[in-house]
Design a protein around this motif. Structure first.
Motif, PDB file in Angstrom:
ATOM      1  N   GLY A 433      20.116 -86.703  23.547  1.00 63.62           N
ATOM      2  CA  GLY A 433      19.370 -86.385  24.082  1.00 63.62           C
ATOM      3  C   GLY A 433      19.295 -83.801  23.950  1.00 63.62           C
ATOM      4  N   ARG A 434      19.893 -84.029  22.802  1.00 66.35           N
ATOM      5  CA  ARG A 434      19.744 -82.592  22.791  1.00 66.35           C
ATOM      6  C   ARG A 434      19.022 -82.039  21.769  1.00 66.35           C
ATOM      7  N   LEU A 435      18.323 -80.967  21.286  1.00 63.37           N
ATOM      8  CA  LEU A 435      16.843 -80.341  20.899  1.00 63.37           C
ATOM      9  C   LEU A 435      18.246 -79.808  19.617  1.00 63.37           C
ATOM     10  N   LYS A 436      16.875 -80.813  18.733  1.00 64.70           N
ATOM     11  CA  LYS A 436      18.005 -80.317  17.147  1.00 64.70           C
ATOM     12  C   LYS A 436      17.186 -78.348  16.736  1.00 64.70           C
ATOM     13  N   SER A 437      18.551 -78.425  16.405  1.00 62.24           N
ATOM     14  CA  SER A 437      17.675 -76.444  15.717  1.00 62.24           C
ATOM     15  C   SER A 437      16.879 -76.259  14.781  1.00 62.24           C
ATOM     16  N   TRP A 438      16.589 -77.541  13.792  1.00 62.97           N
ATOM     17  CA  TRP A 438      14.512 -77.052  13.684  1.00 62.97           C
ATOM     18  C   TRP A 438      14.108 -77.032  14.695  1.00 62.97           C
ATOM     19  N   GLY A 439      13.933 -77.913  16.284  1.00 59.63           N
ATOM     20  CA  GLY A 439      13.227 -78.003  17.105  1.00 59.63           C
ATOM     21  C   GLY A 439      13.393 -76.426  17.517  1.00 59.63           C
ATOM     22  N   LEU A 440      14.516 -76.129  18.029  1.00 62.79           N
ATOM     23  CA  LEU A 440      14.559 -75.373  18.238  1.00 62.79           C
ATOM     24  C   LEU A 440      13.725 -73.886  17.329  1.00 62.79           C
ATOM     25  N   SER A 441      13.673 -73.636  16.422  1.00 59.51           N
ATOM     26  CA  SER A 441      12.874 -73.128  15.971  1.00 59.51           C
ATOM     27  C   SER A 441      11.219 -72.954  15.897  1.00 59.51           C
ATOM     28  N   LEU A 442      10.790 -73.986  15.889  1.00 61.18           N
ATOM     29  CA  LEU A 442       9.983 -74.433  15.958  1.00 61.18           C
ATOM     30  C   LEU A 442       9.401 -73.691  17.759  1.00 61.18           C
ATOM     31  N   ARG A 443      10.256 -74.041  18.326  1.00 56.84           N
ATOM     32  CA  ARG A 443       9.620 -72.943  19.713  1.00 56.84           C
ATOM     33  C   ARG A 443      10.122 -71.243  19.921  1.00 56.84           C
ATOM     34  N   CYS A 444      10.927 -71.317  18.959  1.00 52.79           N
ATOM     35  CA  CYS A 444      10.940 -69.875  19.197  1.00 52.79           C
ATOM     36  C   CYS A 444       9.701 -69.169  18.129  1.00 52.79           C
ATOM     37  N   ALA A 445       8.864 -69.810  17.229  1.00 51.80           N
ATOM     38  CA  ALA A 445       7.861 -69.909  16.352  1.00 51.80           C
ATOM     39  C   ALA A 445       6.956 -70.059  16.858  1.00 51.80           C
ATOM     40  N   LEU A 446       6.839 -70.643  18.103  1.00 54.65           N
ATOM     41  CA  LEU A 446       5.747 -70.486  19.431  1.00 54.65           C
ATOM     42  C   LEU A 446       5.380 -68.998  20.025  1.00 54.65           C
ATOM     43  N   VAL A 447       6.989 -69.004  20.686  1.00 48.74           N
ATOM     44  CA  VAL A 447       6.957 -67.511  21.354  1.00 48.74           C
ATOM     45  C   VAL A 447       6.092 -66.767  19.992  1.00 48.74           C
ATOM     46  N   VAL A 448       6.873 -66.637  19.101  1.00 49.73           N
ATOM     47  CA  VAL A 448       6.391 -65.287  17.619  1.00 49.73           C
ATOM     48  C   VAL A 448       4.520 -65.645  17.901  1.00 49.73           C
ATOM     49  N   PHE A 449       3.895 -66.663  17.499  1.00 43.58           N
ATOM     50  CA  PHE A 449       2.431 -67.189  17.353  1.00 43.58           C
ATOM     51  C   PHE A 449       1.887 -65.964  18.496  1.00 43.58           C
ATOM     52  N   THR A 450       2.319 -66.522  19.980  1.00 44.00           N
ATOM     53  CA  THR A 450       1.385 -66.202  21.195  1.00 44.00           C
ATOM     54  C   THR A 450       1.292 -64.442  20.309  1.00 44.00           C
ATOM     55  N   LEU A 451       2.183 -63.376  20.476  1.00 42.81           N
ATOM     56  CA  LEU A 451       2.579 -62.636  20.237  1.00 42.81           C
ATOM     57  C   LEU A 451       1.506 -62.104  19.016  1.00 42.81           C
ATOM     58  N   LEU A 452       1.689 -62.756  17.802  1.00 43.83           N
ATOM     59  CA  LEU A 452       0.432 -62.364  16.881  1.00 43.83           C
ATOM     60  C   LEU A 452      -1.352 -62.523  17.403  1.00 43.83           C
ATOM     61  N   MET A 453      -1.561 -63.323  17.757  1.00 43.10           N
ATOM     62  CA  MET A 453      -2.400 -63.397  18.420  1.00 43.10           C
ATOM     63  C   MET A 453      -3.100 -62.978  19.261  1.00 43.10           C
ATOM     64  N   ALA A 454      -1.610 -61.818  20.128  1.00 44.08           N
ATOM     65  CA  ALA A 454      -2.281 -60.755  21.241  1.00 44.08           C
ATOM     66  C   ALA A 454      -2.601 -59.625  20.131  1.00 44.08           C
ATOM     67  N   ILE A 455      -2.069 -59.465  18.668  1.00 40.52           N
ATOM     68  CA  ILE A 455      -1.909 -58.438  18.585  1.00 40.52           C
ATOM     69  C   ILE A 455      -3.144 -58.422  17.370  1.00 40.52           C
ATOM     70  N   TYR A 456      -3.274 -59.255  17.131  1.00 39.92           N
ATOM     71  CA  TYR A 456      -4.585 -59.022  15.515  1.00 39.92           C
ATOM     72  C   TYR A 456      -6.015 -59.369  15.985  1.00 39.92           C
ATOM     73  N   VAL A 457      -5.798 -60.457  17.011  1.00 43.91           N
ATOM     74  CA  VAL A 457      -7.361 -61.033  17.241  1.00 43.91           C
ATOM     75  C   VAL A 457      -8.085 -60.678  18.486  1.00 43.91           C
ATOM     76  N   PRO A 458      -9.109 -59.617  17.785  1.00 43.07           N
ATOM     77  CA  PRO A 458      -9.613 -58.605  18.719  1.00 43.07           C
ATOM     78  C   PRO A 458     -10.691 -59.075  19.669  1.00 43.07           C
ATOM     79  N   HIS A 459     -10.729 -58.211  21.293  1.00 45.60           N
ATOM     80  CA  HIS A 459     -11.277 -58.804  22.006  1.00 45.60           C
ATOM     81  C   HIS A 459     -10.625 -60.598  22.467  1.00 45.60           C
ATOM     82  N   PHE A 460      -9.534 -60.709  22.786  1.00 46.42           N
ATOM     83  CA  PHE A 460      -9.152 -62.044  22.966  1.00 46.42           C
ATOM     84  C   PHE A 460      -9.592 -61.885  24.334  1.00 46.42           C
ATOM     85  N   ALA A 461      -9.621 -60.631  25.267  1.00 48.58           N
ATOM     86  CA  ALA A 461      -9.552 -61.649  26.365  1.00 48.58           C
ATOM     87  C   ALA A 461     -10.983 -61.666  26.836  1.00 48.58           C
ATOM     88  N   LEU A 462     -12.278 -61.444  25.839  1.00 46.93           N
ATOM     89  CA  LEU A 462     -13.639 -62.144  25.900  1.00 46.93           C
ATOM     90  C   LEU A 462     -12.858 -63.269  25.835  1.00 46.93           C
TER      91      LEU A 462
END
Length: 532
Positions: A433-462
């Protein structure tokens, strides 16, 4: 001759009596089985199965489970079998659905189930309430005074009306997870929003509804996470403009603080963050209301209007309505509650409390600044108080992040990694029942993806307003009412049908209105090159 006739008659009577006796004995055993007891003997159990009358009862809801154990059972009558297992091999057990022992009796299965139970503990009604409060007391609250500016007393009424509607749609969404069994008892036959959608689209398109809901959920949840990163960077940059740190740098710092979210295991841990988020929100309310009360002598009661601004009031509707949306989290929350029967009570008190706090906050803040009220009320505060409030808002945004992030991870894992043979990728969890290491890496990648979208997507609020007007209204208003009508049509009273149809129409209007205004804003921003 007479003796022969008497013998045949006697044999027929004896056979008939024996048949009646066996049938009565089988019925008695069947009654014991119906009450949950084991049949007394194997012969009685076989007689019960062979009996037409009792076989009809079996088809109406009785279940026969033949349980095999590792230990050798004793021979002879009944269920008093030997061995430590307490169940003899070959014994027949008659029981209702869900009342019997677990299907897996192996030692390995028991260990895995025990570990899974420890990794996924149930939450109380209070903990579920903190999560709902986290969702419906979000960053939209800061825009409620602006909604009163353009809606007046109608805006206050809408705050109450939206609370009632959102509480109702949350309840009917959960009602779609249940169906009545043969005894008239409600049984949870579906686990998620996706299961409800698939049930509505069956049998012609059994998977279409689930795919549509999955895409809408992922878009809504991930964009909510991105919004929290954007808000955190923006607030920190405005709070400390003299520091040589850009808004993008502040967003990176905020994301670094959010990386531990990848290690979240269950909703119980998320509930703790939601509790802290609620406390931060309470402090913000106290600071703003305290400042407003200090200026109570200058309150402009005459500025609260009974008419509305036709051009700008649709924006106010969006602010008010979407400040109550929590439906996307509810199936998971209700399924993880220790006492699901307390769900309705939890929904009632969370929405009543939110309605009172939002109405009081919006009215007091508008009375203080009247026509000078800005879109985000903290911009009206003096610089010293604003810096303190902004810090609590940053804390609130960061503490709000785990709930939509965990929900997004749960949807992605169930869709791509945990569908058995239908999964696109291998299971991201091990046998314990424990999360595998590569599964944890994918979760970290999702956090980083939210950062990249926040920085590089113009007019994100709209852009979020554009997609949110479709996915948000669909998931929170259109689909719950539509699914409720589809799955429970035969059991609904006329006023339930009326409410569902009215909510569907209102949700459609809000969705179209928000989509049009967001499109106009995006076109204007790109046309005149307006910065975020």
């Amino acid at each position: 001759m007479a003796t022969l006739i008497r013998g045949k008659i006697s044999n027929k009577l004896s056979n008939a009596a024996t048949s009646v006796s066996n049938k009565s004995q089988a019925k008695v055993s069947g009654m014991f089985a119906k009450l949950g007891f084991q049949a007394a003997t194997d012969e009685e159990g076989l007689g019960f199965v062979a009996c037409d009358d009792l076989d009809y009862e079996y088809r109406q809801g009785m279940q026969m489970d033949i349980l095999s154990t590792d230990g050798a059972g004793g021979e002879g009558a009944g269920g008093a079998a030997g061995g430590e297992s307490g169940v003899a091999e070959g014994d027949s057990h008659y029981q209702r659905e869900g009342t019997g022992p677990p299907p897996s009796t192996s030692k390995d299965g028991g260990v895995c189930e025990e570990l899974a139970a420890k990794d996924n503990p149930k939450i109380t009604a209070w903990e579920a309430g903190w999560n709902v409060t986290n969702a419906i007391q979000g960053m939209f609250v800061l825009g409620l005074p602006y909604a009163i500016l353009h809606g007046g007393y109608l805006g206050l009424f809408l705050i109450i009306f939206a609370a009632v509607v959102c509480c109702y749609t949350g309840k009917i969404l959960i009602a779609c997870l249940y169906e009545e069994n043969e005894d008239g008892e409600l049984v949870r036959v579906r686990d998620s929003y996706v299961d409800i959608a698939n049930a509505c689209c069956a049998p012609r398109f059994p998977a279409l509804g689930g795919h549509v809901v999955n895409v809408a959920q992922i878009i809504e949840l991930v964009m909510t996470c991105i919004l929290y990163v954007v808000v955190s960077g923006n607030l920190m940059y405005n709070s400390f403009p003299s520091l040589p740190v850009s808004q993008k740098s502040w967003s990176i710092i905020a994301t670094a603080a959010l990386l531990p979210c990848a290690f979240l295991k269950n909703l119980k841990a998320v509930s703790k963050f939601s509790l802290l988020c609620t406390l931060a929100h309470f402090v913000i309310n106290v600071l703003v209301i305290a400042y407003c009360l200090s200026r109570a002598r200058d309150w402009a009661w005459d500025k609260v209007k009974f008419y509305i601004d036709v051009k700008k009031f649709p924006i106010s509707i969006g602010i008010i309505v979407f400040s109550y949306t929590s439906q996307i989290f509810l199936p998971s929350l209700e399924g993880n509650m220790q006492k699901p029967n307390e769900f309705h009570c939890m929904m009632n008190w969370t929405h009543i409390a939110a309605c009172i706090l939002k109405g009081l906050f919006a009215l007091v803040a508008y009375l203080t600044w009247a026509d000078a009220t800005k879109e985000v009320i903290t911009d009206n505060l003096p610089s010293t108080i604003r810096a303190v409030v902004n810090l609590f808002l940053v804390a609130k945004a960061l503490l709000s992040y785990p709930l939509p992030f965990f929900a997004a991870v749960e949807v992605l894992e169930k869709s791509f990694f945990q569908e058995g043979g239908r999964a696109v990728f291998p299971d991201c969890y091990g046998g314990d029942g424990r999360l595998k290491s590569w599964g944890l890496s994918l979760r970290c990648a999702l956090v980083v993806f939210t950062l990249l979208m926040a920085i590089y997507v113009p007019h994100f609020a709209l852009l979020m307003g554009l997609t949110g007007s479709l996915t948000g209204a669909g998931l929170c208003f259109l689909l719950p009412s539509l699914f409720h009508l589809k799955l429970l049509w035969r059991k609904l009273l006329w006023h339930h049908v009326f409410f569902d149809v009215a909510i569907f129409v209102i949700g459609g209007i809000c969705s179209i209105s928000g989509f049009i205004h967001s499109m106009e804003g995006l076109i204007e921003a790109y046309k005149y090159n307006i910065e975020d």
